[in-house]
Design an enzyme around this catalytic site. Structure first.
Site, PDB file in Angstrom:
ATOM      1  N   GLU A 116       8.151  17.377  14.380  1.00 34.04           N
ATOM      2  CA  GLU A 116       8.685  17.177  13.035  1.00 34.04           C
ATOM      3  C   GLU A 116       7.944  18.105  12.066  1.00 34.04           C
ATOM      4  O   GLU A 116       6.727  18.014  11.928  1.00 34.04           O
ATOM      5  CB  GLU A 116       8.472  15.724  12.617  1.00 34.04           C
ATOM      6  CG  GLU A 116       9.072  15.402  11.271  1.00 34.04           C
ATOM      7  CD  GLU A 116       8.760  13.980  10.819  1.00 34.04           C
ATOM      8  OE1 GLU A 116       7.585  13.601  10.823  1.00 34.04           O
ATOM      9  OE2 GLU A 116       9.705  13.285  10.435  1.00 34.04           O
ATOM     10  N   GLY A 127       5.790   5.920   8.182  1.00 34.05           N
ATOM     11  CA  GLY A 127       4.998   7.131   7.994  1.00 34.05           C
ATOM     12  C   GLY A 127       5.034   7.983   9.243  1.00 34.05           C
ATOM     13  O   GLY A 127       5.982   7.910  10.038  1.00 34.05           O
ATOM     14  N   GLY A 128       3.999   8.780   9.424  1.00 33.03           N
ATOM     15  CA  GLY A 128       3.979   9.749  10.511  1.00 33.03           C
ATOM     16  C   GLY A 128       3.591   9.145  11.857  1.00 33.03           C
ATOM     17  O   GLY A 128       3.025   8.050  11.925  1.00 33.03           O
ATOM     18  N   GLU A 154       7.949   2.530  11.548  1.00 36.25           N
ATOM     19  CA  GLU A 154       9.105   3.421  11.333  1.00 36.25           C
ATOM     20  C   GLU A 154       8.529   4.822  11.193  1.00 36.25           C
ATOM     21  O   GLU A 154       7.865   5.118  10.196  1.00 36.25           O
ATOM     22  CB  GLU A 154       9.841   3.043  10.044  1.00 36.25           C
ATOM     23  CG  GLU A 154      10.465   1.672  10.037  1.00 36.25           C
ATOM     24  CD  GLU A 154      11.735   1.593  10.848  1.00 36.25           C
ATOM     25  OE1 GLU A 154      12.287   2.650  11.209  1.00 36.25           O
ATOM     26  OE2 GLU A 154      12.174   0.473  11.132  1.00 36.25           O
ATOM     27  N   THR A 158      -0.285   8.427  12.490  1.00 36.25           N
ATOM     28  CA  THR A 158      -0.743   7.234  11.773  1.00 36.25           C
ATOM     29  C   THR A 158      -0.153   5.983  12.424  1.00 36.25           C
ATOM     30  O   THR A 158      -0.843   4.964  12.561  1.00 36.25           O
ATOM     31  CB  THR A 158      -0.328   7.288  10.288  1.00 36.25           C
ATOM     32  OG1 THR A 158      -0.527   8.612   9.798  1.00 36.25           O
ATOM     33  CG2 THR A 158      -1.127   6.318   9.463  1.00 36.25           C
ATOM     34  N   GLY A 159       1.105   6.068  12.816  1.00 36.78           N
ATOM     35  CA  GLY A 159       1.747   4.926  13.474  1.00 36.78           C
ATOM     36  C   GLY A 159       1.014   4.511  14.734  1.00 36.78           C
ATOM     37  O   GLY A 159       0.796   3.322  14.994  1.00 36.78           O
ATOM     38  N   LYS A 170       0.865  -1.186   0.000  1.00 42.83           N
ATOM     39  CA  LYS A 170       0.000   0.000   0.000  1.00 42.83           C
ATOM     40  C   LYS A 170       0.899   1.232   0.000  1.00 42.83           C
ATOM     41  O   LYS A 170       1.336   1.703   1.052  1.00 42.83           O
ATOM     42  CB  LYS A 170      -0.891  -0.028   1.249  1.00 42.83           C
ATOM     43  CG  LYS A 170      -2.279   0.560   1.065  1.00 42.83           C
ATOM     44  CD  LYS A 170      -2.310   2.003   0.600  1.00 42.83           C
ATOM     45  CE  LYS A 170      -2.208   2.983   1.738  1.00 42.83           C
ATOM     46  NZ  LYS A 170      -2.125   4.382   1.250  1.00 42.83           N
ATOM     47  N   CYS A 188      12.891  11.762   6.680  1.00 47.27           N
ATOM     48  CA  CYS A 188      12.634  11.425   8.086  1.00 47.27           C
ATOM     49  C   CYS A 188      13.873  11.663   8.942  1.00 47.27           C
ATOM     50  O   CYS A 188      13.760  12.020  10.112  1.00 47.27           O
ATOM     51  CB  CYS A 188      12.167   9.989   8.204  1.00 47.27           C
ATOM     52  SG  CYS A 188      13.256   8.830   7.358  1.00 47.27           S
ATOM     53  N   GLU A 220      -1.058   7.341  -1.234  1.00 42.57           N
ATOM     54  CA  GLU A 220      -1.981   7.750  -2.302  1.00 42.57           C
ATOM     55  C   GLU A 220      -1.450   8.973  -3.049  1.00 42.57           C
ATOM     56  O   GLU A 220      -1.853   9.254  -4.182  1.00 42.57           O
ATOM     57  CB  GLU A 220      -3.381   8.041  -1.735  1.00 42.57           C
ATOM     58  CG  GLU A 220      -3.445   9.112  -0.647  1.00 42.57           C
ATOM     59  CD  GLU A 220      -3.192   8.571   0.760  1.00 42.57           C
ATOM     60  OE1 GLU A 220      -2.381   7.633   0.903  1.00 42.57           O
ATOM     61  OE2 GLU A 220      -3.800   9.102   1.707  1.00 42.57           O
TER      62      GLU A 220
HETATM   63  P1  NAD Z   1       1.413   9.209   6.735  1.00 44.37           P
HETATM   64  O1  NAD Z   1       1.485   8.622   8.087  1.00 44.37           O
HETATM   65  O2  NAD Z   1       0.417  10.268   6.466  1.00 44.37           O
HETATM   66  O3  NAD Z   1       1.086   8.075   5.643  1.00 44.37           O
HETATM   67  C1  NAD Z   1       1.928   6.945   5.489  1.00 44.37           C
HETATM   68  C2  NAD Z   1       1.124   5.827   4.842  1.00 44.37           C
HETATM   69  O4  NAD Z   1       0.114   5.396   5.752  1.00 44.37           O
HETATM   70  C3  NAD Z   1       0.399   6.230   3.563  1.00 44.37           C
HETATM   71  O5  NAD Z   1       0.466   5.177   2.650  1.00 44.37           O
HETATM   72  C4  NAD Z   1      -1.028   6.434   4.050  1.00 44.37           C
HETATM   73  O6  NAD Z   1      -1.994   6.255   3.058  1.00 44.37           O
HETATM   74  C5  NAD Z   1      -1.131   5.339   5.081  1.00 44.37           C
HETATM   75  N1  NAD Z   1      -2.187   5.491   6.075  1.00 44.37           N
HETATM   76  C6  NAD Z   1      -2.755   6.640   6.533  1.00 44.37           C
HETATM   77  N2  NAD Z   1      -3.696   6.357   7.459  1.00 44.37           N
HETATM   78  C7  NAD Z   1      -3.723   5.006   7.603  1.00 44.37           C
HETATM   79  C8  NAD Z   1      -4.473   4.110   8.411  1.00 44.37           C
HETATM   80  N3  NAD Z   1      -5.382   4.522   9.270  1.00 44.37           N
HETATM   81  N4  NAD Z   1      -4.229   2.790   8.304  1.00 44.37           N
HETATM   82  C9  NAD Z   1      -3.299   2.329   7.448  1.00 44.37           C
HETATM   83  N5  NAD Z   1      -2.551   3.127   6.653  1.00 44.37           N
HETATM   84  C10 NAD Z   1      -2.767   4.453   6.729  1.00 44.37           C
HETATM   85  O7  NAD Z   1       2.881   9.669   6.385  1.00 44.37           O
HETATM   86  P2  NAD Z   1       3.361  10.497   5.121  1.00 44.37           P
HETATM   87  O8  NAD Z   1       2.895  11.899   5.293  1.00 44.37           O
HETATM   88  O9  NAD Z   1       3.030   9.742   3.872  1.00 44.37           O
HETATM   89  O10 NAD Z   1       4.960  10.410   5.274  1.00 44.37           O
HETATM   90  C11 NAD Z   1       5.696  11.294   6.034  1.00 44.37           C
HETATM   91  C12 NAD Z   1       6.079  10.673   7.364  1.00 44.37           C
HETATM   92  O11 NAD Z   1       6.803   9.464   7.160  1.00 44.37           O
HETATM   93  C13 NAD Z   1       7.004  11.561   8.171  1.00 44.37           C
HETATM   94  O12 NAD Z   1       6.574  11.596   9.507  1.00 44.37           O
HETATM   95  C14 NAD Z   1       8.344  10.863   8.072  1.00 44.37           C
HETATM   96  O13 NAD Z   1       9.217  11.127   9.133  1.00 44.37           O
HETATM   97  C15 NAD Z   1       7.939   9.447   8.019  1.00 44.37           C
HETATM   98  N6  NAD Z   1       9.014   8.614   7.456  1.00 44.37           N
HETATM   99  C16 NAD Z   1       9.743   7.816   8.295  1.00 44.37           C
HETATM  100  C17 NAD Z   1      10.789   7.048   7.789  1.00 44.37           C
HETATM  101  C18 NAD Z   1      11.619   6.153   8.681  1.00 44.37           C
HETATM  102  O14 NAD Z   1      12.426   5.394   8.163  1.00 44.37           O
HETATM  103  N7  NAD Z   1      11.476   6.199  10.003  1.00 44.37           N
HETATM  104  C19 NAD Z   1      11.070   7.103   6.422  1.00 44.37           C
HETATM  105  C20 NAD Z   1      10.318   7.927   5.609  1.00 44.37           C
HETATM  106  C21 NAD Z   1       9.285   8.679   6.135  1.00 44.37           C
END
Ligand code: NAD
Length: 489
Positions: free
Chosen positions: A383, A226-227, A248, A230-231, A173, A282, A176
């Site tokens: 962040e 991701g963020g 992560e 969301t995590g 996934k 990140c 988007e």
């Molecule tokens: P995000 O959390 O908005 O989205 C990440 C993914 O999660 C997307 O595919 C999104 O569609 C999906 N998502 C959103 N809600 C969800 C849910 N309820 N259930 C399942 N999936 C869901 O993050 P973003 O804005 O795409 O990316 C930026 C973030 O990613 C920053 O915080 C950055 O620090 C982090 N990041 C971390 C690393 C790392 O290695 N630690 C690497 C790259 C990015």
């Protein structure tokens, strides 16, 4: 050609959903893709389940699985230029960065092709000649792999390569916002010969497909990048079925500069550390923590070079940094700049959109530096994920380390110093998953990547990145069984 890949067939969304994909350089919609809903996500999960329970992949000899990864690596190189251009269109990053991403990802597939062959099963000496005790490793099962938009191809590949090497089946996934290179990767996995149902692809909003992908009882593992918010939601979602869950997350990464560092080199490291990919990294070094005696000179030097960063079309020769990924994300970055001003930080440079007319349609933002910052400010704690550098000052090494660790995150950090012993000492004292000494940013597939504290709970890359996708089982084999006779009656 449709973009969802479920049970070895390319298909459109069950409800006909589509999504526009926007070029962040000019704000134009340059293509549309299928947008999955919950029914598509469920179909993908069940396909992966069938492929795991009844298909050949989990039992395929490891050497054959490794061969598939090597074929994918070769195909990535065959399509290198096309993939790089797609990534640049989708994310806005420079073509040079996109090419590096494709090359890095190629090495990740090659690395896990080798690493899969490293024997990890072992025999345990239990002190009895009638017992054979072995610790075995198996694939975990159906893995949901969720990636962000800043390094779309790279982040999904860090998950797919080890997951497949270990014999799992997967549902991908991508974000988007940036789905296209993941679609390309899945085409390459199909071409390389992944058996039916082993690889599935669901595009769509996290809010629509996320609950199925993280709560469904047929899913065994969720790996998310991701963020933070969301995590947290994903950890809650997977708790009910106690899935193995790796998150992560973000970072607020300190970059410590000591007065004994070479000034020009330190200026360069700070500049690259924070402004690469418009700060949408990140591990970006967003918190400059600098020794008081050189602080004014260092900040002036970084600001002078920040003003000269050449913003532009990622496709164009000479562009040093592209735009932010979306209008919505730029709004978020601008809100942090307003917040910094309200909190009393001193704007040194940037803090606005560029004037150049050719950049007016894209989501550009000037490299921005705030001096006079401290830990009480949200600007320093949170962040921002944009081109914003905050500056804090220290007078002793102990204070520098304390400031560097004074964050809820723990992803990465850097130390610039002319004293190698100090570099080693400070690196060990920093509670961050990666620390660079006299550098900022490099990673290799052989070394683990991941965060401490609120930056996450797992590791990608390296041997640990493969262990995430393996179950451990102890088999005790009594070769000369006798009644235990514990109960006498
Ligand atoms: P995000 O959390 O908005 O989205 C990440 C993914 O999660 C997307 O595919 C999104 O569609 C999906 N998502 C959103 N809600 C969800 C849910 N309820 N259930 C399942 N999936 C869901 O993050 P973003 O804005 O795409 O990316 C930026 C973030 O990613 C920053 O915080 C950055 O620090 C982090 N990041 C971390 C690393 C790392 O290695 N630690 C690497 C790259 C990015």
């Amino acid at each position: 050609m449709p973009e969802l890949f479920i049970d070895a067939s390319w298909r459109s969304a069950a409800d006909g959903g589509r999504r526009d994909v926007v070029n962040p350089y000019d704000g134009e919609v340059f293509t549309t893709v299928d947008e999955a809903g919950p029914a598509d996500a469920e179909a993908a999960v069940l396909a992966a389940r069938r492929a795991f329970d009844a298909g050949p992949w989990p039992h395929t000899p490891v050497a054959e699985r490794a061969d598939l990864l090597r074929r994918v690596a070769d195909l990535l190189q065959r399509d290198r230029e096309e993939i790089a251009r797609t990534e640049t269109l989708d994310t806005g990053k420079t073509l040079a960065e996109s090419r590096i991403d494709v090359d890095d990802v190629t090495e990740v597939f090659r690395y896990y092709a080798e690493q899969a062959l490293v024997e990890v099963d072992r025999t345990v000496d239990v002190g009895r000649d009638d017992v054979v005790s072995r610790v075995l490793h198996h694939p975990v099962g159906v893995c949901t792999l969720i990636a962000p938009w800043n390094y779309p191809l790279l982040q999904i590949s860090w998950k797919v390569a080890p997951a497949l090497a270990a014999g799992n089946t997967v549902v991908l996934k991508p974000s988007e916002v940036t789905p296209l290179t993941t679609v390309h990767l899945v085409r390459l996995l199909e071409e390389a010969g992944a058996p039916a149902g082993v690889v599935n692809l669901v595009l769509g909003a996290g809010s629509a497909v996320g609950p199925v992908l993280t709560e469904h009882p047929a899913v065994d593992l969720v790996s998310f990048t991701g963020g933070l918010d969301t995590g947290r939601a994903i950890l809650r979602a997977t708790a009910a079925t106690v899935k193995r869950t790796t998150v992560e997350l973000g970072g607020k990464n300190p970059h410590l500069v000591f007065a004994d560092a070479d000034l020009d080199r330190a200026i360069d490291a700070v500049l690259t550390g924070v402004f690469l990919h418009a700060g949408q990294v990140c591990s970006a070094g967003t918190r400059l923590i600098v020794e008081e005696s050189i602080a004014d000179a260092l900040v002036a030097g970084v600001a002078e070079r920040a003003r000269r960063v050449k913003l532009g079309d990622g496709m164009a020769e000479g562009t040093e940094s592209g735009p932010l990924v979306s209008a919505q994300h730029r709004d978020k970055v601008e809100a942090y700049v307003r917040l910094g001003l309200e909190e009393g930080a001193t704007l040194v440079t940037g803090g606005r959109r560029p004037d150049a007319p050719e950049l007016a349609r894209g989501f550009f933002y000037e490299p921005t530096i705030f001096d006079g910052c401290d830990r009480s400010m949200r600007l320093v704690q949170e962040e921002t994920f944009g081109p914003i550098l905050t500056v804090e000052r220290f007078t002793t090494e102990e204070e520098a380390v304390r400031l560097g660790n004074d964050t809820a995150y723990g992803l990465a950090g850097g130390v610039q110093t002319g004293d190698p012993e100090r570099g080693e000492r400070v690196a060990r004292a920093l509670r961050h998953g990666t620390v660079w000494i006299n550098d900022f940013g490099p990673y290799v597939p052989q070394a683990e990547w991941g965060g401490m504290r609120m930056s996450g709970n797992g590791r990608e890359l390296g041997p640990a990145g493969l262990a995430e996708y393996r179950e451990t089982q102890h088999v005790w084999h009594n070769t000369r069984p006798e009644a235990a006779a514990w109960f006498k009656g």
